[in-house]
Design an enzyme around this catalytic site. Structure first.
Site, mmCIF file in Angstrom:
data_model
loop_
_atom_site.group_PDB
_atom_site.id
_atom_site.type_symbol
_atom_site.label_atom_id
_atom_site.label_comp_id
_atom_site.label_asym_id
_atom_site.label_seq_id
_atom_site.Cartn_x
_atom_site.Cartn_y
_atom_site.Cartn_z
ATOM 1 N N GLU A 12 6.475 9.179 -7.107
ATOM 2 C CA GLU A 12 6.345 10.639 -7.065
ATOM 3 C C GLU A 12 7.102 11.302 -8.223
ATOM 4 O OE1 GLU A 12 5.682 11.173 -2.250
ATOM 5 O OE2 GLU A 12 7.728 11.020 -2.990
ATOM 6 N N MET A 172 7.647 12.929 5.408
ATOM 7 C CA MET A 172 8.918 12.429 5.927
ATOM 8 C C MET A 172 10.168 13.052 5.294
ATOM 9 S SD MET A 172 7.760 8.422 6.390
ATOM 10 C CE MET A 172 9.200 7.959 7.331
ATOM 11 N N ASP A 196 -3.576 10.149 2.703
ATOM 12 C CA ASP A 196 -4.180 9.477 3.872
ATOM 13 C C ASP A 196 -4.372 10.507 4.985
ATOM 14 O OD1 ASP A 196 -0.981 8.868 3.916
ATOM 15 O OD2 ASP A 196 -1.745 9.296 5.919
HETATM 16 N N1 ADE Z 1 3.315 10.560 3.836
HETATM 17 C C1 ADE Z 1 2.072 10.292 3.441
HETATM 18 N N2 ADE Z 1 1.321 9.868 4.482
HETATM 19 C C2 ADE Z 1 2.140 9.869 5.556
HETATM 20 C C3 ADE Z 1 1.954 9.514 6.913
HETATM 21 N N3 ADE Z 1 0.783 9.085 7.364
HETATM 22 N N4 ADE Z 1 3.021 9.618 7.753
HETATM 23 C C4 ADE Z 1 4.213 10.056 7.285
HETATM 24 N N5 ADE Z 1 4.435 10.392 6.015
HETATM 25 C C5 ADE Z 1 3.400 10.309 5.153
#
Ligand code: ADE
Length: 229
Positions: A12, A172, A196
């Site tokens: 990142e 997170m 995702d």
């Molecule tokens: N960051 C990117 N995708 C995530 C996910 N599925 N859960 C937690 N943090 C994320």
């Protein structure tokens, strides 16, 4: 004016470093910080490592030690809102901690006494981002980001976070950074590109799209710096 630019993972932050000049590197509190210049602006960059605790530590060091006066976060997120597709950008309007739970004492999810469930992002930085997106024809979405110390790859858990916090995306670190910036009265902006959909395929998609989505987010942060010059 010194601006902190933060991510959680090397992927990142690396694309941002490639735009910087006069980079100096420092070791502090078990992490690496980069002081640099971008078109005359003083910048401090770091990736915190994953999760709320590391994110709080890094944001605090950037503000207290490196004297950052604004903080921009760049990274990836899992989509909750079905309108968010892989590669889409979302700027947080406000953030909450989905894993903070003292409901046993009658409090709402995400709340502890003397805290608040949602921390609002800086309105001026959001306004700047929206203007840049409009000028460049970029589809920047806005919404609520939920943060927790869990990688979510479970449709049921995702649904619970959506229903409990009206969240559009999850990750997170964001809310931890928001809590720190709010406490120090530092304007902050949390930007994420979707990697995702926090579903059964999330682990696979995250690995596949981390680099590409990180770059999308980093490039937008650079256009924000261009406007702040
Ligand atoms: N960051 C990117 N995708 C995530 C996910 N599925 N859960 C937690 N943090 C994320």
């Amino acid at each position: 004016m010194k601006i902190a630019i933060m991510g959680a993972m090397p992927e990142e932050i690396e694309p941002l470093l490639s735009y910087m000049n006069d980079i100096k590197s420092y070791e502090l509190a078990d992490n690496r910080y980069y002081e640099a210049k971008y078109k005359g602006i003083d910048v401090v960059l770091a990736y915190s490592k994953i999760g709320k605790v590391f994110a709080s530590l890094t944001a605090s060091v950037m503000i207290q030690h490196f004297k950052a006066q604004k903080l921009l976060f760049s990274g990836v997120a899992g989509a909750i809102n079905e309108n968010l597709k892989i590669g889409d950008l979302i700027a947080a309007t406000k953030l909450c901690q989905h894993d903070l739970d003292i409901t046993a004492f009658g409090h709402p999810y995400g709340y502890v006494p003397e805290g608040k469930v949602y921390i609002e992002s800086d309105k001026e930085l959001l306004f700047l981002a929206k203007n840049i997106a409009k000028t460049k024809g970029i589809d920047l979405k806005e919404g609520i980001i939920a943060t927790g110390d869990q990688f979510i790859a479970d449709p049921k858990k995702k649904e619970w976070i959506k229903n409990t916090f009206s969240a559009d995306a999850l990750e997170m670190e964001g809310a931890a950074v928001a809590v720190v910036c709010d406490a120090f009265d530092i304007p902050f902006f949390i930007l994420r590109a979707i990697s995702d959909a926090a579903d059964m395929d999330a682990g696979f998609d995250f690995d596949k799209f981390l680099e590409k989505s990180s770059k999308i987010s980093a490039d937008f942060i650079i256009s924000m710096l261009d406007e702040m010059v």
